[in-house]
Design an enzyme around this catalytic site. Structure first.
Site, PDB file in Angstrom:
ATOM      1  N   ASP A 128      -3.667  -2.074  -0.849  1.00 21.33           N
ATOM      2  CA  ASP A 128      -2.867  -1.129  -0.068  1.00 21.33           C
ATOM      3  C   ASP A 128      -3.746  -0.425   0.939  1.00 21.33           C
ATOM      4  O   ASP A 128      -4.957  -0.389   0.804  1.00 21.33           O
ATOM      5  CB  ASP A 128      -2.318  -0.035  -1.008  1.00 21.33           C
ATOM      6  CG  ASP A 128      -1.169  -0.551  -1.827  1.00 21.33           C
ATOM      7  OD1 ASP A 128      -0.667  -1.629  -1.496  1.00 21.33           O
ATOM      8  OD2 ASP A 128      -0.796   0.138  -2.780  1.00 21.33           O
ATOM      9  N   LYS A 152      -0.947  -2.793   5.530  1.00 18.67           N
ATOM     10  CA  LYS A 152      -1.094  -2.733   6.992  1.00 18.67           C
ATOM     11  C   LYS A 152       0.274  -2.711   7.671  1.00 18.67           C
ATOM     12  O   LYS A 152       1.217  -3.332   7.235  1.00 18.67           O
ATOM     13  CB  LYS A 152      -1.858  -3.989   7.438  1.00 18.67           C
ATOM     14  CG  LYS A 152      -2.417  -3.876   8.828  1.00 18.67           C
ATOM     15  CD  LYS A 152      -3.352  -5.035   9.099  1.00 18.67           C
ATOM     16  CE  LYS A 152      -2.718  -6.394   8.827  1.00 18.67           C
ATOM     17  NZ  LYS A 152      -3.657  -7.485   8.909  1.00 18.67           N
ATOM     18  N   MET A 211       3.935  11.995  -2.070  1.00 20.86           N
ATOM     19  CA  MET A 211       4.633  11.620  -0.834  1.00 20.86           C
ATOM     20  C   MET A 211       5.572  12.738  -0.388  1.00 20.86           C
ATOM     21  O   MET A 211       6.675  12.485   0.091  1.00 20.86           O
ATOM     22  CB  MET A 211       5.434  10.326  -1.037  1.00 20.86           C
ATOM     23  CG  MET A 211       4.544   9.144  -1.324  1.00 20.86           C
ATOM     24  SD  MET A 211       5.447   7.634  -1.665  1.00 20.86           S
ATOM     25  CE  MET A 211       5.867   7.789  -3.375  1.00 20.86           C
TER      26      MET A 211
END
Ligand code: SAH
Length: 479
Positions: free
Chosen positions: A249, A271, A384
């Site tokens: 990742d 990516k 997040m």
């Protein structure tokens, strides 16, 4: 070669340790582990040695040193801090052609005790011939990291079936080929996974008419931790050392990737292609294709693969397609960021439980149980969360979490650029904007978050009053 290396079988043989202190105690323990009959000669014993003597595990020669002690032992170790006495022991031993070791004195020693990496029955002994024992210890550390802990069980398995192996592969070259397969093939991973019966089964198949199984591809889901390479586990390091292909990742730090096998193929599946993430399905297909080509694939994920890492989906996908899948846990961001910010996630006075949550789920934030999250003795660790800070704060306040509840927002946790921004819940959205917090950032909400101010220890610690750009931000005072 200055020293002749040897491993001595001392089982049942009398050996002598002179000295009754901590050094003697360590030597006695190692000798006892080999099954030697240990005699300890000293006027006094430390409590641990006295217990061994009291329990009959060692024989105590309760006196000052006498050369006659050396008459009927196979080996002697002088572990006293009296150099003259040690020299006397060495001379008396030489007169009897007895091998002697004087602890920490190479010039008086006839044999040296190496640093060892023990994967019994496999043993690696390291010596610098007394030149730099500290360096031998460093080499030992390196080998400890590299040598699989299941190797001992592998050697034992080979030992149990040695005659069948010799019978099946009478030629030396083919036998070597078999041992190569044993070391590199599926047996060792099975032993590592605590499946000795299956390991033996696969080995016996290889010894039967079925022959050696061709190399099976596999996928290991590995947690890379939050960024600091020192937080990798030994299992993660081993997997990285063995990987043919690494699918990682974006969150995985360059320092962590640098620990991988040099010739492993590294593919960044985090990516963005033309501004978009590589779709999860593409990652699935890549894992499958490489594993089916017989490759050892490592799927390397930030933190822990099973905490907001989609590891569950990947494991299920692989299983569905008949690919072997092993999981190596990693230190998840909540645990690591809290530690590196000086925040205990639980605390007897302030927090009884911790909740790991994300405001970025497949479903909306509305599926969260806000009522429960507003409990003041609960620490929240939000993954997040940066993009949803407004709604998150509003909901918590709406459901009764106190406006002055402390928070800590940890950006780039455990990395050299770590920033910790602290404050009170009501001011969280404003402070996050003011400090332009980016990703990755982990948000901790709860009484414990206040401890970041007093217990910060990682990163540049700039004084509250300096007014310069701060890494360890103390903006709580501004709210
Ligand atoms: N599987 C990962 C989480 C992946 S989700 C784990 O167990 O840690 C990605 C989120 O994790 C980021 O948005 C951030 O909230 C958090 N995160 C991961 N690494 C971080 C780091 N070094 N510092 C701060 N937060 C981090």
């Amino acid at each position: 070669m200055k020293l002749y290396p040897l491993f001595a079988d001392l089982k049942g043989l009398p050996v002598l340790v002179i000295g009754g202190g901590a050094v003697a105690e360590r030597k006695v323990a190692a000798l006892l582990a080999t099954g030697a009959k240990v005699r300890v000669g000293a006027p006094q014993l430390n409590p641990a040695l006295a217990r061994l003597a009291g329990g009959g595990q060692v024989t105590w020669l309760h006196d000052c040193y006498q050369s006659a002690w050396l008459d009927d032992v196979w080996l002697a170790i002088a572990a006293t801090d009296d150099r003259a006495l040690n020299a006397q022991v060495a001379a008396d031993a030489a007169a009897r052609r007895l091998l002697v070791n004087v602890v920490d004195d190479a010039s008086l020693s006839r044999f040296h005790v190496p640093a060892v990496v023990d994967r019994s029955p496999l043993m690696v002994a390291i010596s610098t011939a007394g030149a730099a024992p500290a360096l031998a210890r460093r080499v030992r550390e390196t080998l400890e990291r590299v040598l699989d802990h299941a190797l001992g069980a592998l050697v034992t398995l080979a030992q149990q079936h040695r005659s069948s192996i010799v019978h099946r592969f009478p030629g030396l070259a083919e036998r070597r080929g078999f041992y190569d397969w044993l070391h590199d093939g599926p047996v060792l991973p099975l032993l590592r996974r605590a499946q000795p019966a299956e390991a033996e089964h696969v080995m016996l198949d290889a010894l039967s008419a079925l022959g050696v199984e061709p190399a099976r591809g596999s996928v290991t889901l590995v947690g890379a931790g939050p960024g600091d390479p020192g937080l990798l586990t030994l299992q993660a390091l081993r997997a990285l050392n063995q990987a043919d292909v690494i699918l990682h990742d974006q969150l995985v730090s360059a320092d962590v990737l640098a620990m991988a096998r040099r010739d492993a193929e590294c593919i960044d599946v985090g990516k963005r292609c033309a501004g978009r993430h590589v779709p999860q399905d593409h990652t699935h297909q890549l894992m499958l294709a490489h594993a089916r080509a017989g490759k050892r694939v490592v799927r390397l994920k930030g933190g822990d693969p099973f905490v907001f890492g989609r590891g569950g989906e990947e494991m299920a996908f692989l299983r569905r397609h008949g690919v072997d899948c092993e999981i190596v846990p990693g230190i998840t961001a909540a645990v690591a960021c809290a530690a590196y910010a000086g925040i205990p996630l639980t605390h007897r006075d302030y927090a009884q439980s911790v909740c790991l949550l994300t405001a970025h789920g497949k479903d909306t934030t509305d599926t969260l149980d806000w009522h429960a999250l507003a409990n003041h003795r609960l620490t929240l660790a939000v993954y997040m969360g940066v993009e949803r800070i407004d709604v998150l704060t509003a909901r918590l306040l709406e459901y009764g979490r106190r406006a002055d509840t402390p928070f800590a927002l940890i950006e780039n946790g455990t990395l050299p650029l770590q920033r910790v921004i602290t404050g009170a819940l009501h001011a969280l959205p404003a402070l996050a904007r003011q400090h332009a917090v980016g990703t990755p950032a982990l948000l901790i909400i709860g009484e414990v978050a206040a401890m970041a101010r007093d217990h910060a220890w990682f990163g540049e610690l700039v004084s509250h009053r300096s007014g310069t750009t701060v890494t360890q931000d103390a903006c709580a005072e501004t709210v």
